[in-house]
Write a protein that holds these residues in place. Structure first.
Motif, PDB file in Angstrom:
ATOM      1  N   LYS A  51      66.950 -48.676  77.815  1.00 23.10           N
ATOM      2  CA  LYS A  51      66.193 -47.549  78.356  1.00 23.10           C
ATOM      3  C   LYS A  51      65.676 -47.904  79.749  1.00 23.10           C
ATOM      4  N   GLY A  52      65.815 -46.954  80.658  1.00 18.49           N
ATOM      5  CA  GLY A  52      65.355 -47.196  82.021  1.00 18.49           C
ATOM      6  C   GLY A  52      66.348 -47.958  82.862  1.00 18.49           C
ATOM      7  N   PHE A  53      67.552 -48.190  82.327  1.00 17.70           N
ATOM      8  CA  PHE A  53      68.524 -48.994  83.069  1.00 17.70           C
ATOM      9  C   PHE A  53      68.938 -48.337  84.386  1.00 17.70           C
ATOM     10  N   VAL A  54      69.176 -47.007  84.351  1.00 18.88           N
ATOM     11  CA  VAL A  54      69.664 -46.329  85.562  1.00 18.88           C
ATOM     12  C   VAL A  54      68.669 -46.440  86.717  1.00 18.88           C
ATOM     13  N   SER A 113      65.921 -40.306  74.720  1.00 18.17           N
ATOM     14  CA  SER A 113      65.786 -40.361  76.167  1.00 18.17           C
ATOM     15  C   SER A 113      66.160 -39.040  76.828  1.00 18.17           C
ATOM     16  N   GLN A 114      65.354 -38.641  77.807  1.00 13.05           N
ATOM     17  CA  GLN A 114      65.662 -37.451  78.604  1.00 13.05           C
ATOM     18  C   GLN A 114      66.566 -37.800  79.778  1.00 13.05           C
ATOM     19  N   GLY A 115      66.842 -39.082  79.922  1.00 10.70           N
ATOM     20  CA  GLY A 115      67.668 -39.508  81.037  1.00 10.70           C
ATOM     21  C   GLY A 115      66.858 -39.671  82.302  1.00 10.70           C
ATOM     22  N   PHE A 116      67.460 -40.284  83.291  1.00 15.07           N
ATOM     23  CA  PHE A 116      66.778 -40.552  84.555  1.00 15.07           C
ATOM     24  C   PHE A 116      66.335 -39.273  85.246  1.00 15.07           C
ATOM     25  N   VAL A 117      67.270 -38.315  85.392  1.00 15.67           N
ATOM     26  CA  VAL A 117      66.954 -37.082  86.114  1.00 15.67           C
ATOM     27  C   VAL A 117      65.898 -36.279  85.366  1.00 15.67           C
ATOM     28  N   GLY A 118      66.033 -36.175  84.026  1.00 15.47           N
ATOM     29  CA  GLY A 118      65.074 -35.419  83.245  1.00 15.47           C
ATOM     30  C   GLY A 118      63.672 -36.005  83.311  1.00 15.47           C
ATOM     31  N   THR A 119      63.589 -37.329  83.220  1.00 11.01           N
ATOM     32  CA  THR A 119      62.282 -38.001  83.289  1.00 11.01           C
ATOM     33  C   THR A 119      61.657 -37.814  84.662  1.00 11.01           C
ATOM     34  N   PHE A 120      62.461 -37.975  85.697  1.00 13.74           N
ATOM     35  CA  PHE A 120      61.983 -37.801  87.071  1.00 13.74           C
ATOM     36  C   PHE A 120      61.466 -36.379  87.279  1.00 13.74           C
ATOM     37  N   ARG A 121      62.254 -35.390  86.805  1.00 15.75           N
ATOM     38  CA  ARG A 121      61.882 -33.986  86.983  1.00 15.75           C
ATOM     39  C   ARG A 121      60.591 -33.667  86.239  1.00 15.75           C
ATOM     40  N   LYS A 143      61.427 -45.741  85.500  1.00 13.94           N
ATOM     41  CA  LYS A 143      61.939 -46.765  84.575  1.00 13.94           C
ATOM     42  C   LYS A 143      60.930 -47.085  83.489  1.00 13.94           C
ATOM     43  N   THR A 144      59.678 -47.287  83.869  1.00 13.69           N
ATOM     44  CA  THR A 144      58.645 -47.642  82.892  1.00 13.69           C
ATOM     45  C   THR A 144      58.418 -46.505  81.893  1.00 13.69           C
TER      46      THR A 144
END
Length: 296
Positions: A260-263, A46-54, A36-37
């Motif tokens: 941003k970071g909502f998910v 944004s790369q999205g939640f999955v993209g950022t995590f990956r 999120k941060t």
């Protein structure tokens, strides 16, 4: 003989229940907070939640998902304890001032906002250290190094960078969280068993966590931006006061950037809110059984 009303549990019981619940929640959901941060600090598309995590796992290793864990872990006990103890204090205070015998939704929202304002004064230094460590460009050796460098470069008051934005973030989240808990509990069927009570607490806490997140995410984005940038003497920061910063982000990046970071935030705080309330009520139940009448 008329039934004696239950006596409110002592402050130490509410303090301990909040502390246990907070530590349980953060150990379960912390990696989502790191993602999120990262999403909130990025000014790019944004790369999205999955993209950022990956990308975090691929480029920095899975261990990076726990970067900055120590400050919030140290914070969670006093933070959650203050949250629920303050909610209990303000609830009783507003009931006395209003003359109401039972909590109403309006009083519940006011109580939650007041508890959030109280809590914000405790959390700022810990949040600041956590954000500085979670930043992708962070070069700090650890929490102690963050504190040393902030005090050296920005002074002792630098530890309260982002106080105003944290204040708003906690007011809006707590108002939505506790206000929804009251309303959802009233709508759910009355629990006939302990399992039913725990289920109702989880559902109401999860809904409260979702609504609180919907309301406060823009304020959380601003707080992250404000706290991530070191203060330089003589240089006006781009992000300073909350509401002007909301306007800057919306103007430069679009209104959607305020979420941003909502998910990952809602994935943490919706079930996290349920876990939080579940553990609090379960722990308070243990205290009531241990103390016996007139607390049961």
């Amino acid at each position: 003989m008329s039934e004696q009303p239950k006596k409110p549990l002592p402050f130490v019981a509410n303090f301990a229940a909040g502390a246990i619940a907070g530590v349980s929640e953060i150990l379960t959901f912390y990696p989502l907070d790191v993602v999120k941060t990262r999403m909130q600090l990025s000014t790019e598309k944004s790369q999205g939640f999955v993209g950022t995590f990956r990308n975090i796992v691929k480029e920095e290793g899975a261990g990076r998902l726990y970067r900055g864990l120590v400050p919030p872990l140290l914070l969670e006990a006093p933070k959650r304890a203050v949250k629920f103890a303050a909610n209990d204090f303000w609830g009783k205070t507003y009931l006395d001032l209003s003359g109401e015998k039972k909590m109403t939704q309006q009083l519940s929202i006011l109580t939650g906002c007041s508890a959030g304002a109280t809590e914000s004064f405790v959390v700022v230094p810990f949040e600041l250290v956590k954000i500085r460590l979670q930043d992708k460009n962070s070069t700090y050796a650890g929490p102690i190094d963050v504190v040393k460098q902030i005090i050296k470069k920005e002074g002792i008051l630098g530890m309260y960078n982002g106080m105003e934005s944290t204040f708003w973030r906690h007011i809006w989240w707590n108002g939505g969280y506790f206000g929804c808990i009251f309303q959802v509990r009233a709508m759910l069927p009355e629990a006939k068993t302990q399992q039913g009570t725990l289920f109702n607490n989880f559902i109401s806490g999860a809904v409260g966590g979702f609504v609180g997140t919907m309301i406060n995410t823009p304020f959380d984005v601003v707080k992250s931006r404000i706290q991530s940038a070191p203060r330089i003497p003589g240089v006006a920061p781009k992000y300073d006061w909350t509401y002007p910063s909301l306007a800057i982000i919306a103007r430069e990046e679009g209104v959607g950037a305020l979420y941003k970071g909502f998910v990952p935030k809602v994935l943490r705080l919706a079930p996290g809110g349920g876990v939080l309330l579940l553990v609090v009520e379960f722990t308070l139940g243990i205290f009531r059984q241990a103390l016996g009448p007139p607390y049961i």
